[in-house]
Structures are given as C-alpha cells and as structure tokens.
Design a protein around this motif. Sequence first.
Motif, mmCIF file in Angstrom:
data_model
loop_
_atom_site.group_PDB
_atom_site.id
_atom_site.type_symbol
_atom_site.label_atom_id
_atom_site.label_comp_id
_atom_site.label_asym_id
_atom_site.label_seq_id
_atom_site.Cartn_x
_atom_site.Cartn_y
_atom_site.Cartn_z
ATOM 1 N N MET A 48 10.521 -1.871 7.093
ATOM 2 C CA MET A 48 9.251 -2.459 7.515
ATOM 3 C C MET A 48 8.594 -3.198 6.341
ATOM 4 N N ALA A 49 8.114 -4.390 6.612
ATOM 5 C CA ALA A 49 7.510 -5.192 5.544
ATOM 6 C C ALA A 49 6.196 -4.566 5.077
ATOM 7 N N VAL A 50 6.014 -4.594 3.767
ATOM 8 C CA VAL A 50 4.779 -4.047 3.188
ATOM 9 C C VAL A 50 3.700 -5.131 3.240
ATOM 10 N N THR A 51 2.543 -4.790 3.754
ATOM 11 C CA THR A 51 1.448 -5.765 3.832
ATOM 12 C C THR A 51 0.509 -5.595 2.643
ATOM 13 N N ASP A 52 -0.367 -6.577 2.481
ATOM 14 C CA ASP A 52 -1.366 -6.474 1.411
ATOM 15 C C ASP A 52 -2.282 -5.274 1.637
ATOM 16 N N ASN A 53 -2.559 -4.980 2.911
ATOM 17 C CA ASN A 53 -3.401 -3.815 3.217
ATOM 18 C C ASN A 53 -2.720 -2.513 2.789
ATOM 19 N N ASP A 54 -1.399 -2.450 2.972
ATOM 20 C CA ASP A 54 -0.644 -1.258 2.525
ATOM 21 C C ASP A 54 -0.804 -1.085 1.012
ATOM 22 N N ILE A 55 -0.732 -2.218 0.304
ATOM 23 C CA ILE A 55 -0.844 -2.166 -1.164
ATOM 24 C C ILE A 55 -2.240 -1.695 -1.575
ATOM 25 N N ILE A 56 -3.254 -2.255 -0.923
ATOM 26 C CA ILE A 56 -4.639 -1.873 -1.258
ATOM 27 C C ILE A 56 -4.846 -0.381 -0.997
ATOM 28 N N GLN A 57 -4.336 0.078 0.135
ATOM 29 C CA GLN A 57 -4.457 1.496 0.507
ATOM 30 C C GLN A 57 -3.749 2.377 -0.519
ATOM 31 N N ALA A 58 -2.533 1.967 -0.893
ATOM 32 C CA ALA A 58 -1.748 2.745 -1.868
ATOM 33 C C ALA A 58 -2.452 2.780 -3.216
ATOM 34 N N MET A 59 -3.032 1.656 -3.620
ATOM 35 C CA MET A 59 -3.741 1.605 -4.912
ATOM 36 C C MET A 59 -4.921 2.574 -4.905
ATOM 37 N N ARG A 60 -5.527 2.703 -3.738
ATOM 38 C CA ARG A 60 -6.694 3.587 -3.639
ATOM 39 C C ARG A 60 -6.277 5.057 -3.682
ATOM 40 N N GLU A 61 -5.151 5.370 -3.042
ATOM 41 C CA GLU A 61 -4.726 6.773 -2.930
ATOM 42 C C GLU A 61 -3.964 7.274 -4.153
ATOM 43 N N ASP A 62 -3.070 6.425 -4.662
ATOM 44 C CA ASP A 62 -2.225 6.836 -5.788
ATOM 45 C C ASP A 62 -1.926 5.579 -6.610
ATOM 46 N N ALA A 63 -2.644 5.450 -7.727
ATOM 47 C CA ALA A 63 -2.584 4.202 -8.508
ATOM 48 C C ALA A 63 -1.158 3.825 -8.903
ATOM 49 N N GLU A 64 -0.364 4.827 -9.319
ATOM 50 C CA GLU A 64 0.983 4.483 -9.782
ATOM 51 C C GLU A 64 1.847 3.958 -8.630
ATOM 52 N N ARG A 65 1.747 4.632 -7.481
ATOM 53 C CA ARG A 65 2.520 4.180 -6.305
ATOM 54 C C ARG A 65 2.050 2.790 -5.883
ATOM 55 N N GLY A 66 0.725 2.584 -5.945
ATOM 56 C CA GLY A 66 0.161 1.282 -5.596
ATOM 57 C C GLY A 66 0.674 0.184 -6.518
ATOM 58 N N CYS A 67 0.711 0.497 -7.820
ATOM 59 C CA CYS A 67 1.200 -0.483 -8.807
ATOM 60 C C CYS A 67 2.644 -0.857 -8.512
ATOM 61 N N ARG A 68 3.438 0.168 -8.218
ATOM 62 C CA ARG A 68 4.864 -0.091 -7.966
ATOM 63 C C ARG A 68 5.057 -0.900 -6.686
ATOM 64 N N LEU A 69 4.253 -0.596 -5.685
ATOM 65 C CA LEU A 69 4.342 -1.332 -4.421
ATOM 66 C C LEU A 69 3.932 -2.790 -4.630
ATOM 67 N N LEU A 70 2.868 -2.965 -5.400
ATOM 68 C CA LEU A 70 2.386 -4.322 -5.680
ATOM 69 C C LEU A 70 3.434 -5.115 -6.460
ATOM 70 N N MET A 71 4.033 -4.448 -7.442
ATOM 71 C CA MET A 71 5.049 -5.145 -8.240
ATOM 72 C C MET A 71 6.273 -5.493 -7.410
ATOM 73 N N ALA A 72 6.672 -4.537 -6.549
ATOM 74 C CA ALA A 72 7.850 -4.789 -5.714
ATOM 75 C C ALA A 72 7.630 -6.026 -4.844
ATOM 76 N N ASN A 73 6.414 -6.201 -4.391
ATOM 77 C CA ASN A 73 6.122 -7.326 -3.486
ATOM 78 C C ASN A 73 5.832 -8.639 -4.207
ATOM 79 N N TYR A 74 5.248 -8.539 -5.398
ATOM 80 C CA TYR A 74 4.737 -9.757 -6.025
ATOM 81 C C TYR A 74 5.372 -10.139 -7.352
ATOM 82 N N LYS A 75 6.258 -9.291 -7.890
ATOM 83 C CA LYS A 75 6.776 -9.650 -9.226
ATOM 84 C C LYS A 75 7.547 -10.965 -9.196
ATOM 85 N N GLU A 76 8.324 -11.164 -8.159
ATOM 86 C CA GLU A 76 9.100 -12.411 -8.108
ATOM 87 C C GLU A 76 8.234 -13.625 -7.790
ATOM 88 N N PRO A 77 7.387 -13.580 -6.750
ATOM 89 C CA PRO A 77 6.549 -14.766 -6.476
ATOM 90 C C PRO A 77 5.653 -15.152 -7.657
#
Lengths: 180, 123
Positions: free
Chosen positions: A1-30
Amino acid sequence: MAVTDNDIIQAMREDAERGCRLLMANYKEPLYWHIRRLVVNHDDAQDATQEAFIRIFRSFNQHSEENSLRAWLFRIATNEALRLLGRQKKATMLSLEDSTAELLSLKADEYYDDGDALAARLQQAILHLPAKQQLAFNLRYYDELSYDEIATVTGATAANVKANYHHAKEKIIKYMNEND
Amino acid sequence: MDNTFDFNSVGKRMPYTVPDGFFDTIEENVMQEVAAKKEKANPGKNRKKVVTIAIRSLLATAAAVALFFVVRAVIPKADTTPVDDFASVELAFNNLSNDDQDFLLALYEEDEYIEELQQDQEL
C-alpha cells in the motif's frame, strides 16, 4: 500500500524515528534528484540533500498540516540547493533571476552518463533558464507538482508559476532545435 | 517558432548517475547525523539523568545508614560478656540429684557421637 503524506505526518507525531524513516523512504530520491538538477554535481547534491533532511527533521513541528507536506519538503530542498550554490561561490550573486548554465558543467561530474546525448542536452537547456523558470519547469515536469504547490516552493503566485513554466518550455524547445 | 523538439523523446531521463547503493546509505547517514545533532543540542539531558541517579544512590545510602543507627538505638544490646561455659555446666551438674546425675552419665556413656569425640581427642 502506498504511503501518503498523512501517514508520514501521523508517524512523525507518534514515533519520530519511524516517521523520519518513512519520510526518507518516500522522499529521499525525489528530493535528491530535484537538488541534483539544480546543483548538477553529485557530491554537492548529496551534501545538500543530507542538510535538507536534517533541516526537515529539526523543524518538522513548523510544518502546518493545512499546507502540502510535499511542497514544504521541496521548498526546504530548493533553499538548501540555492544556499549551497551561493556558499560555494559557484554562482556569485545567485538569485532567482540568474541562470546557472555558465557556472555549472555537466561533464565535470564523475557520476555523469555521456551516453545519452539528448538527455544531456535537455539538462543543458534547463540550466540555461533563469532560476525561477528552471524551478517551475523542473518541479512541474519531473516532480509533477501542482502550480499551487510550486507557488509554495518558490514564493510566487500560481499564475506566475504557470507563466514561468510555459516560458521555460518555449525556451527549451528553441534551445533543443538550435542545438540539434 | 519551430516546434520540432518533442519532450516525449527524452521523457524524464537524465544524464546523471549515482554511486551503487547510494540511496541505501544516505538514509543511514541522515539518521546518524540527526541523532548526533540531537545529542549535541541536548547535552544536559544525559547529564541530568546521571545527576538524578547519583542523587538517588546518595539518598538510598543515607537512608540505609540512618536505619542502621535507629535499629541500634531501639533494639537493646545483647549481653556479650564471655562466660566460663565449663564452670557453669559443672555447677549445674552438681546441683542435680544423684539419680539425675547417674541418668545423664549413663546416657552420655552410650552416645556414639561423644564417644567418637573422645577417641579423636585421645589421638
């Protein structure tokens, strides 16, 4: 399932490290490729990308959920790329009115594929554009941001962005035809 | 304007490349830098933890010492004056009736443990 920006925001709020990793996974290449298209050199792009992500993580609480996360991330990445160019004095008096074509050489970089002449010429054409047109073109053509999102990135109006994008396209076509 | 160039002929291709595994490592680099900067930005946080642990240890030690003195003050001191054990046993034995003395002597004469002790002493 594709990760949305809302998923990233939610993850950042709940668990910063998981949020960071999710954000990087989605945006490091772009974000890396966006920066690379601006600064050209791989090492510079790597430095600017790392700095951009550090800045993103440190100031994530400043992002308003009402605004597009994608636009906010691209704005930070763009600023980091322009900051790096300015810092290295590669672009003396660099501003959004300037072109970076004369200052940057595609072939100077180790990580350059000279087997694709047409793609190389297109990049050269883009680098000949004034920075505002360059940004509008790159963000629309490669990253498929909306005009509103690009306006958030560049601090212009959506109408200005649209005009810049169309001017950029015309100039690129002209350049490509003249340098065929 | 001559409009012969077609963007579709290039698409999103670029002449740029990256080192092998670059995108795998950049994530770890960033996470490490973020952790390092976080630690640098909050050096007091760990120091505070260490100070808290030190204070707690100090308080626990002080409480143990205080408890020791309180217990010592409250519980009466046991009489630890040395006594002449053999003399007191002999005195007690002499106070017994003749029948009781005979009974005890007969009992201990048959005790194997005492017998072994006596043999050991003789050796």
